[in-house]
Design a protein around this motif. Structure first.
Motif, PDB file in Angstrom:
ATOM      1  N   ALA A 214     -30.118  41.966   2.544  1.00  0.00           N
ATOM      2  CA  ALA A 214     -29.085  42.234   1.543  1.00  0.00           C
ATOM      3  C   ALA A 214     -27.771  41.545   1.906  1.00  0.00           C
ATOM      4  O   ALA A 214     -27.418  41.420   3.074  1.00  0.00           O
ATOM      5  CB  ALA A 214     -28.858  43.744   1.442  1.00  0.00           C
ATOM      6  N   LEU A 215     -27.097  41.122   0.884  1.00  0.00           N
ATOM      7  CA  LEU A 215     -25.864  40.367   1.090  1.00  0.00           C
ATOM      8  C   LEU A 215     -24.820  41.226   1.803  1.00  0.00           C
ATOM      9  O   LEU A 215     -24.145  40.776   2.728  1.00  0.00           O
ATOM     10  CB  LEU A 215     -25.330  39.903  -0.264  1.00  0.00           C
ATOM     11  N   ASP A 216     -24.730  42.476   1.400  1.00  0.00           N
ATOM     12  CA  ASP A 216     -23.604  43.265   1.936  1.00  0.00           C
ATOM     13  C   ASP A 216     -23.755  43.643   3.393  1.00  0.00           C
ATOM     14  O   ASP A 216     -22.783  43.679   4.132  1.00  0.00           O
ATOM     15  CB  ASP A 216     -23.344  44.503   1.075  1.00  0.00           C
ATOM     16  N   SER A 217     -24.998  43.840   3.801  1.00  0.00           N
ATOM     17  CA  SER A 217     -25.117  44.144   5.225  1.00  0.00           C
ATOM     18  C   SER A 217     -24.748  42.909   6.041  1.00  0.00           C
ATOM     19  O   SER A 217     -24.158  43.022   7.117  1.00  0.00           O
ATOM     20  CB  SER A 217     -26.524  44.640   5.579  1.00  0.00           C
ATOM     21  N   LEU A 218     -25.067  41.741   5.469  1.00  0.00           N
ATOM     22  CA  LEU A 218     -24.672  40.519   6.150  1.00  0.00           C
ATOM     23  C   LEU A 218     -23.147  40.417   6.197  1.00  0.00           C
ATOM     24  O   LEU A 218     -22.563  40.077   7.223  1.00  0.00           O
ATOM     25  CB  LEU A 218     -25.243  39.287   5.441  1.00  0.00           C
ATOM     26  N   ARG A 220     -21.023  42.778   6.051  1.00  0.00           N
ATOM     27  CA  ARG A 220     -20.540  43.756   7.017  1.00  0.00           C
ATOM     28  C   ARG A 220     -20.656  43.191   8.443  1.00  0.00           C
ATOM     29  O   ARG A 220     -19.718  43.246   9.237  1.00  0.00           O
ATOM     30  CB  ARG A 220     -21.370  45.045   6.896  1.00  0.00           C
ATOM     31  N   LEU A 221     -21.806  42.596   8.714  1.00  0.00           N
ATOM     32  CA  LEU A 221     -22.019  42.003  10.038  1.00  0.00           C
ATOM     33  C   LEU A 221     -20.940  40.974  10.324  1.00  0.00           C
ATOM     34  O   LEU A 221     -20.299  40.978  11.371  1.00  0.00           O
ATOM     35  CB  LEU A 221     -23.397  41.348  10.111  1.00  0.00           C
ATOM     36  N   LYS A 222     -20.744  40.095   9.291  1.00  0.00           N
ATOM     37  CA  LYS A 222     -19.764  39.031   9.502  1.00  0.00           C
ATOM     38  C   LYS A 222     -18.403  39.613   9.830  1.00  0.00           C
ATOM     39  O   LYS A 222     -17.699  39.167  10.738  1.00  0.00           O
ATOM     40  CB  LYS A 222     -19.653  38.178   8.231  1.00  0.00           C
ATOM     41  N   GLU A 223     -18.062  40.634   9.062  1.00  0.00           N
ATOM     42  CA  GLU A 223     -16.743  41.224   9.285  1.00  0.00           C
ATOM     43  C   GLU A 223     -16.628  41.819  10.675  1.00  0.00           C
ATOM     44  O   GLU A 223     -15.645  41.611  11.381  1.00  0.00           O
ATOM     45  CB  GLU A 223     -16.473  42.280   8.223  1.00  0.00           C
ATOM     46  N   ASP A 224     -17.703  42.506  11.059  1.00  0.00           N
ATOM     47  CA  ASP A 224     -17.695  43.096  12.398  1.00  0.00           C
ATOM     48  C   ASP A 224     -17.514  42.021  13.448  1.00  0.00           C
ATOM     49  O   ASP A 224     -16.689  42.135  14.356  1.00  0.00           O
ATOM     50  CB  ASP A 224     -19.010  43.838  12.657  1.00  0.00           C
ATOM     51  N   VAL A 225     -18.318  40.955  13.277  1.00  0.00           N
ATOM     52  CA  VAL A 225     -18.254  39.899  14.281  1.00  0.00           C
ATOM     53  C   VAL A 225     -16.884  39.253  14.286  1.00  0.00           C
ATOM     54  O   VAL A 225     -16.281  39.032  15.338  1.00  0.00           O
ATOM     55  CB  VAL A 225     -19.348  38.840  14.040  1.00  0.00           C
TER      56      VAL A 225
ATOM     57  N   LEU B 208     -36.124  25.011  -3.225  1.00  0.00           N
ATOM     58  CA  LEU B 208     -35.461  24.036  -4.091  1.00  0.00           C
ATOM     59  C   LEU B 208     -34.249  24.619  -4.808  1.00  0.00           C
ATOM     60  O   LEU B 208     -33.459  23.894  -5.399  1.00  0.00           O
ATOM     61  CB  LEU B 208     -36.467  23.512  -5.134  1.00  0.00           C
ATOM     62  N   GLN B 209     -34.117  25.929  -4.765  1.00  0.00           N
ATOM     63  CA  GLN B 209     -32.968  26.543  -5.447  1.00  0.00           C
ATOM     64  C   GLN B 209     -31.670  26.188  -4.753  1.00  0.00           C
ATOM     65  O   GLN B 209     -31.649  25.932  -3.543  1.00  0.00           O
ATOM     66  CB  GLN B 209     -33.136  28.055  -5.460  1.00  0.00           C
ATOM     67  N   PRO B 210     -30.640  26.175  -5.511  1.00  0.00           N
ATOM     68  CA  PRO B 210     -29.351  25.896  -4.867  1.00  0.00           C
ATOM     69  C   PRO B 210     -29.016  27.053  -3.940  1.00  0.00           C
ATOM     70  O   PRO B 210     -29.317  28.201  -4.260  1.00  0.00           O
ATOM     71  CB  PRO B 210     -28.374  25.834  -6.044  1.00  0.00           C
ATOM     72  N   PRO B 211     -28.463  26.759  -2.824  1.00  0.00           N
ATOM     73  CA  PRO B 211     -28.142  27.827  -1.884  1.00  0.00           C
ATOM     74  C   PRO B 211     -27.041  28.699  -2.478  1.00  0.00           C
ATOM     75  O   PRO B 211     -26.078  28.185  -3.043  1.00  0.00           O
ATOM     76  CB  PRO B 211     -27.650  27.086  -0.649  1.00  0.00           C
ATOM     77  N   ALA B 212     -27.243  29.989  -2.375  1.00  0.00           N
ATOM     78  CA  ALA B 212     -26.128  30.880  -2.704  1.00  0.00           C
ATOM     79  C   ALA B 212     -25.158  30.696  -1.561  1.00  0.00           C
ATOM     80  O   ALA B 212     -25.409  31.145  -0.449  1.00  0.00           O
ATOM     81  CB  ALA B 212     -26.615  32.322  -2.776  1.00  0.00           C
ATOM     82  N   PRO B 213     -24.075  29.998  -1.797  1.00  0.00           N
ATOM     83  CA  PRO B 213     -23.272  29.471  -0.681  1.00  0.00           C
ATOM     84  C   PRO B 213     -22.896  30.543   0.320  1.00  0.00           C
ATOM     85  O   PRO B 213     -23.147  30.407   1.514  1.00  0.00           O
ATOM     86  CB  PRO B 213     -22.045  28.913  -1.383  1.00  0.00           C
ATOM     87  N   ALA B 214     -22.335  31.638  -0.164  1.00  0.00           N
ATOM     88  CA  ALA B 214     -21.883  32.670   0.762  1.00  0.00           C
ATOM     89  C   ALA B 214     -23.056  33.164   1.582  1.00  0.00           C
ATOM     90  O   ALA B 214     -23.047  33.142   2.812  1.00  0.00           O
ATOM     91  CB  ALA B 214     -21.269  33.822  -0.020  1.00  0.00           C
ATOM     92  N   LEU B 215     -24.083  33.547   0.840  1.00  0.00           N
ATOM     93  CA  LEU B 215     -25.252  34.088   1.504  1.00  0.00           C
ATOM     94  C   LEU B 215     -25.760  33.123   2.569  1.00  0.00           C
ATOM     95  O   LEU B 215     -26.084  33.500   3.690  1.00  0.00           O
ATOM     96  CB  LEU B 215     -26.339  34.357   0.464  1.00  0.00           C
ATOM     97  N   ARG B 220     -26.663  31.929   8.139  1.00  0.00           N
ATOM     98  CA  ARG B 220     -26.589  31.004   9.262  1.00  0.00           C
ATOM     99  C   ARG B 220     -25.781  31.609  10.421  1.00  0.00           C
ATOM    100  O   ARG B 220     -26.203  31.548  11.576  1.00  0.00           O
ATOM    101  CB  ARG B 220     -25.924  29.709   8.772  1.00  0.00           C
ATOM    102  N   LEU B 221     -24.693  32.232  10.059  1.00  0.00           N
ATOM    103  CA  LEU B 221     -23.847  32.860  11.071  1.00  0.00           C
ATOM    104  C   LEU B 221     -24.604  33.925  11.838  1.00  0.00           C
ATOM    105  O   LEU B 221     -24.662  33.941  13.065  1.00  0.00           O
ATOM    106  CB  LEU B 221     -22.614  33.501  10.412  1.00  0.00           C
ATOM    107  N   LYS B 222     -25.231  34.806  11.045  1.00  0.00           N
ATOM    108  CA  LYS B 222     -25.964  35.910  11.664  1.00  0.00           C
ATOM    109  C   LYS B 222     -26.987  35.374  12.649  1.00  0.00           C
ATOM    110  O   LYS B 222     -27.146  35.859  13.768  1.00  0.00           O
ATOM    111  CB  LYS B 222     -26.700  36.713  10.589  1.00  0.00           C
ATOM    112  N   GLU B 223     -27.652  34.344  12.170  1.00  0.00           N
ATOM    113  CA  GLU B 223     -28.714  33.777  12.974  1.00  0.00           C
ATOM    114  C   GLU B 223     -28.154  33.216  14.277  1.00  0.00           C
ATOM    115  O   GLU B 223     -28.685  33.477  15.361  1.00  0.00           O
ATOM    116  CB  GLU B 223     -29.328  32.649  12.167  1.00  0.00           C
ATOM    117  N   ASP B 224     -27.072  32.466  14.136  1.00  0.00           N
ATOM    118  CA  ASP B 224     -26.471  31.861  15.328  1.00  0.00           C
ATOM    119  C   ASP B 224     -26.071  32.938  16.318  1.00  0.00           C
ATOM    120  O   ASP B 224     -26.339  32.847  17.516  1.00  0.00           O
ATOM    121  CB  ASP B 224     -25.234  31.043  14.943  1.00  0.00           C
TER     122      ASP B 224
END
Lengths: 242, 242, 242, 242
Positions: A214-218, A220-225, B208-215, B220-224
């Motif tokens: 889900a976008l929001d948990s991500l 939230r993660l980003k904000e935390d980080v 092939l879908q355009p990336p939902a930019p924020a997502l 990517r951040l989370k993964e890193d």
DNA sequence: GATGAATGAGATTTCATTCAT
DNA sequence: AATGAATGAAATCTCATTCAT
């Protein structure tokens, strides 16, 4: 590695000397060229010999026959790629980095040798050449092993979707690469290897990832980080000012 | 469609009568079988004639030679696939539906005729058959046209990422399909066509879908970060073990 | 007999027509000549074709290969001899007459075709040609069967010594014949076939007989018989004078 | 004896040293093995060299070529047999003893070296080897000389029938021996050499003896009469069955 | 003296293609 | 319209033999 194979080959006369080894290499080189340009059937031992400026008989005194020469050509090509991958693979890098390395290296090596070798392997691999197919199967396993390992580890680490057969993923990776090469060859256009590799890695990696959480948990993660980072920065600055 | 080709082909004698047309069809059918089983070089006119129960000479009175017969076989195969796609394409459906249809139909038709035809096209397409390559190129364009159209429209509608060459996307679609077929053939395993098609469509469409930019960047951040953590853990563990 | 074999042969193209059958015969004839003159190895398909004034390819469209052609040549030669023996054997004649016929006929036929065929059979029969040796063994059995039968019956009738293996007797008969032929060929001398045959039969028949019974019992027999004859004559004369 | 031949042979380089002579012997030994196993044509210089562990070139520096090597191999074989016969022949024994010795010794030596040498001599002797045939003929004369002498002396002593060409007698003796060997080889059965030799001597000696005239014609008479009786019986039986 | 290396000269075999019938 | 028959051209492979080192 090269030497062990040289001994394993069924040359009529054992090529012990230095000159002999060079001849073997030369013939393999010429063979690779001709086989990859013409395919197995259309390639002739006459042409291979002619490119080297030796007689056909010479070729046959180093290799038992056309079939065996071709087998060695293919095996060597595989060996080169396998060695390049295994040597250069950044084992300490991230899964994505390893994946990117594999794709990039494959694409490069395949292009260096033309699509000829690639199609040679595919075409000849399909037919039932008893003597050959056993070896080829083993080589193909080693050949795709690094990718399979990366994918498998990625699955376990949750970076790669697990709801998807590995075999199909392999096709998802090698298929486009081969197709891109075909395309370039057929259209007589030079390929931007690194650009293509980057794009392929990009889109493939995305495709192979597990469905996005889900976008929001991500968020939230980003904000935390980022808060953690900010706090860290603040603390660091203080230290710096000291 | 059949007629126009019949005229274009260099049949030696006038294929006027109804019986003649049937002969042509029969020969093409036998040719398709043999060529796709054996490949161009290993196929023999003798076998083609024999399967039909006619003499080799008969084959040669309907076609100028092996080369030409093979060209017609390939052309017909393309025609069939093109026709099937163009006829059945749900033009009123969504881009994804059209995409799914194309993938599924391709996979089915390719499997129906075996990978033989597929590899025949690839192998023979590569060589420089002066007379042939012009036709083949045209056919290939028509062949991939529906997919290209869907992709292109998808881009304009914002459903498909625009930061990606169409040509590469095509490779992303056709490449895996061919590879899957090869794989199945080589491993002598029967393929779950529809299941494979569904999975391919699923993952490819996502890719092939355009990336939902924020997502995307978030992911990517989370993964890193999580990879960094893991590496840290690993390093720590090593230390712990000391 | 000829026809049945023609069908059994593995000609690449089925030789149905009359002309075809003639070609088969011609090739077999040329093959017999060349093979028997040169032996299997030194014979070349080129020469066989050349003697007929046809191309090598023609030979190969009637016979699968050199090996098979040679097999047919040998088989035909055997068939001829076997047929000649079986047809002409005087089944109602005495054992000695049958024996004489077999020896004479063999010697004649072998000489007609030269020792080439004979040596061809011996040389090629020895090597392990899987496809050939089975057939050859069967032929050889049929070939020596008449002699074996005569010898065996002779033993039962007490005309031929029973204390001697049949196999060895066979060697005692065929051995000298072959040697005589070799000898004549090597010395480039023409052989007095019938004279030689008579002499061989004479000495061999004597040798194969059971050890002579006592002289006196034979003498007694002779006297008895001659007395019987005399009495018969006397009686007959009386009749005649009437 | 060895030396005289060494000089007669066309060795390319002077076979002066002791080591050289050993080489020549080794090569001849290997040559004998290979030639007798495979026959002249199927034997290869490569194999001969390989069995010795030397290079082909070495073989060619001791012998002018394959042909010449084979000639020497054959000549040596003849020499051995001739020497064995001439050395061991019991010159003081009876004619029959001498005859028996010759037969037994031949059979033994031929078997020791396999039928290969025997067939080699026969096959290669037949072809027209300009250089070879002269030598071979001379050897063959020396080879059969002892037997011829015994037979001839036997004739003069009245022990052997004089109404029979010596040449034919020779065939009567050598023919069965060779045939017996072929037979054994073909049937893959081991031969009871001494038993066979005894039997052959027995029957051949009887056959070669002059007919005891009276006995002979008496035997013939008895036989004719008894056969006549048998036929009568047979005919009668047939009648009876009607 | 020995040999590694090369090769010329074939031999067998295959196959697309032609042509008279 | 069909085909039986023939073949030219080529390809793979073998092997005795030579020669520089």
């Amino acid at each position: 590695m090269e030497e062990s194979k040289a001994e394993a080959s069924g040359a009529r006369r054992q090529p012990a000397g230095r000159k002999s080894q060079q001849r073997v290499k030369d013939i393999l080189q010429a063979g690779r060229e001709v086989f990859s340009e013409k395919g197995y059937e259309r390639a002739t031992t006459a042409e291979i010999a002619q490119r080297l400026g030796v007689s056909e008989a010479t070729v046959f005194s180093y290799f038992r026959g056309k079939r065996e020469l071709c087998a060695r050509v293919i095996a060597d090509w595989y060996d080169e790629i396998i060695a390049a991958i295994e040597t250069g693979l950044p084992r300490d890098g991230s899964a994505r980095q390893q994946f990117a390395f594999i794709v990039r290296t494959h694409l490069r090596l395949m292009l260096v040798h033309g699509t000829g070798m690639c199609s040679l392997v595919l075409s000849e691999g399909r037919a039932k050449h008893h003597e050959l197919s056993a070896e080829l199967t083993a080589l193909q396993r080693r050949y795709t092993a690094p990718l399979m390992r990366v994918l498998s580890q990625g699955q376990q680490a949750g970076q790669i979707r697990a709801d998807f057969p590995l075999r199909l993923m392999r096709s998802m990776v090698f298929g486009p690469m081969e197709h891109v090469l075909w395309d370039a060859t057929l259209a007589h256009r030079t390929l931007d290897i690194d650009g293509t590799a980057d794009r392929l890695v990009d889109v493939l990696w995305t495709a192979l990832q597990p469905p996005a959480p889900a976008l929001d948990s991500l968020t939230r993660l980003k904000e935390d980080v980022s808060e953690a980072m900010r706090r860290y920065d603040t603390a660091t600055k203080k230290d710096t000012h000291r």
